[in-house]
Scaffold this active site. Structure first.
Site, PDB file in Angstrom:
ATOM      1  CG  HIS A  32      11.631   7.166  -5.036  1.00  0.00           C
ATOM      2  ND1 HIS A  32      10.497   7.908  -4.842  1.00  0.00           N
ATOM      3  CD2 HIS A  32      12.519   8.003  -5.660  1.00  0.00           C
ATOM      4  CE1 HIS A  32      10.672   9.129  -5.313  1.00  0.00           C
ATOM      5  NE2 HIS A  32      11.903   9.214  -5.831  1.00  0.00           N
ATOM      6  CG  HIS A  73       4.846   9.663   1.576  1.00  0.00           C
ATOM      7  ND1 HIS A  73       5.469  10.856   1.871  1.00  0.00           N
ATOM      8  CD2 HIS A  73       4.990   9.479   0.240  1.00  0.00           C
ATOM      9  CE1 HIS A  73       5.955  11.368   0.766  1.00  0.00           C
ATOM     10  NE2 HIS A  73       5.689  10.552  -0.241  1.00  0.00           N
ATOM     11  CG  ASP A  97       4.371   4.454  -6.147  1.00  0.00           C
ATOM     12  OD1 ASP A  97       4.327   4.951  -7.280  1.00  0.00           O
ATOM     13  OD2 ASP A  97       5.330   4.618  -5.370  1.00  0.00           O
TER      14      ASP A  97
END
Ligand code: ACO
Length: 379
Positions: A219, A258, A309
């Protein structure tokens, strides 16, 4: 149980906060496209939108921004815990603990009323940057820098962190990065916050739990792993070979893939441009070019696109932020989303209590301990 587990595709709440179109790469906060908010808005304005469900008037934004400024200072208890943890705790361990400690002095800690929750949300949004900056200064042996009421949320954080006023371009980049991380539908940390809120536990407990969920490398912790990957590969190695070897070993390339997006994450599109611009102004342009190269290899080999990210890592690195602070910065932004979900959960609550499929031993008689053979004990 769904074959793949992980609650994939399961709807666990109705929410007015945030929606994702994973097929087309569109992210919406309260009806507004993230790209419009990134271009025209500020983090403070987006916080108001997420918490109140509409964009503020000028007077409302001034009042809300003033409330944030007024709440930036930490209590003596929270400061002393941060100072104590600075020597040994990892950044996310510190933040998880500091937020938990902060509830002790909160005047609304006993109330889950919407107004009390809104005040607690405002205070947490305001205080978390002070916690992160203080911790980082103390662990480096520097004096903490007090919040500056003349600066906005993003600029004040960068000044508290570095001791110097940021330039307008760094401030704008960081402000947009905060906007892009502010909420994201029913991700793992938000679900954690909602589960905690659904027991009628309080805002600080829910945010503390959410920080723990965000910390994991699948995450929010992925942004730090991306930078570690870039640093490990360095400027000289064969990127194609390096990535292919990692994939052959069935390693995950952090910052890719994702659960919801099946295309480019719209947040990564914006962050990639920031990384590109900052690379052009830096004497280390290779962090961007390496990232771009890795993106092409992972897409060709696995069909996976970058998530938020991936390019936040090089963007933050170019802003001079130490890798270990990437995930706390994510939390500093996402706190508004978590808080809004807690408020929503409290407003229309039913205990979140799913089921599990039992795959353990069939019903069997209890055996007294002295008559228990070793082979009867394992399940
Ligand atoms: N690198 C290599 N392979 C990957 C990656 C990756 N980054 N992501 C998924 N895969 C592969 C898996 O190995 C798996 O392959 P298999 O079927 O051959 O075993 C397949 O794709 C499906 O993976 P799942 O984990 O089942 O898919 P899920 O929907 O749960 O994945 C996740 C989502 C956890 C984000 C995953 O893509 C991942 O681990 N990415 C890397 C970590 C990361 O970047 N996390 C940040 C996500 S954004 C955020 O949380 C803020």
């Amino acid at each position: 149980m769904a074959e793949k587990g992980g609650l994939e595709g399961v709807v666990v709440a109705r929410s007015r906060l945030c929606s994702i179109d994973g097929e087309h790469g569109v992210l919406i906060y309260g009806g507004y496209d993230i790209r419009d908010l990134a271009e025209h808005s500020s983090y403070e304005e987006v916080c108001f939108l997420i918490l109140r469900g509409r964009l503020p008037s000028r007077a409302e934004l001034d009042a809300f921004s003033g409330d944030l400024v007024a709440a930036r200072d930490l209590s003596e208890e929270t400061c002393s815990v941060i100072d104590m943890l600075a020597a040994g705790a990892a950044p996310m361990e510190m933040l998880r603990t500091a937020v938990s400690v902060d509830s002790v002095g909160d005047p609304d800690r006993a109330s889950n009323d919407p107004d009390a929750n809104f005040r607690k949300a405002t205070r947490l949004i305001a205080k978390m940057p002070t916690m992160v900056a203080r911790y980082d200064r103390v662990r480096r042996g520097h004096e903490p820098v007090a919040p500056d009421a003349s600066l906005g949320h993003a600029g004040n954080f960068l000044q508290m962190l570095t001791g110097a006023a940021p330039g307008p371009s760094a401030e704008k980049t960081f402000d947009v990065a905060l906007i892009l991380h502010a909420d994201h539908e029913m991700n793992a940390s938000t679900f954690t916050a909602r589960v905690i809120a659904s027991t009628l536990s309080d805002m600080h407990s829910a945010i503390t739990g959410a920080i723990g969920a965000l910390k994991g490398p699948l995450h929010g912790g992925a942004n730090e792993q991306v930078m570690k990957l870039l640093l490990a590969i360095g400027g000289d190695r064969d990127i194609d070979l390096e990535i292919r070897e990692r994939l052959a070993r069935r390693e995950r390339i952090m910052g890719f893939g994702h659960r919801v997006y099946k295309t480019y994450d719209p947040r990564a599109v914006i962050l990639k441009e920031f990384s590109r611009q900052l690379a052009g102004e830096s004497d280390e342009p290779h962090w961007f070019s390496m990232s771009d190269h890795i993106e092409h290899v992972v897409l060709a080999e696995k069909g996976l696109y970058p998530n938020v990210d991936f390019y936040s890592a090089s963007t933050y690195h170019y802003l001079g932020i130490e890798t270990g602070l990437f995930t706390p910065i994510f939390a500093m932004s996402r706190v508004v989303g978590w808080a809004a979900h807690v408020i929503e959960q409290h407003a229309d609550n039913r205990l979140i209590r799913p089921s599990s499929e039992y795959v353990g031993a069939a019903l069997r008689p209890y055996v007294a301990i002295d008559r228990r053979a070793a082979e009867t004990t394992p399940v």
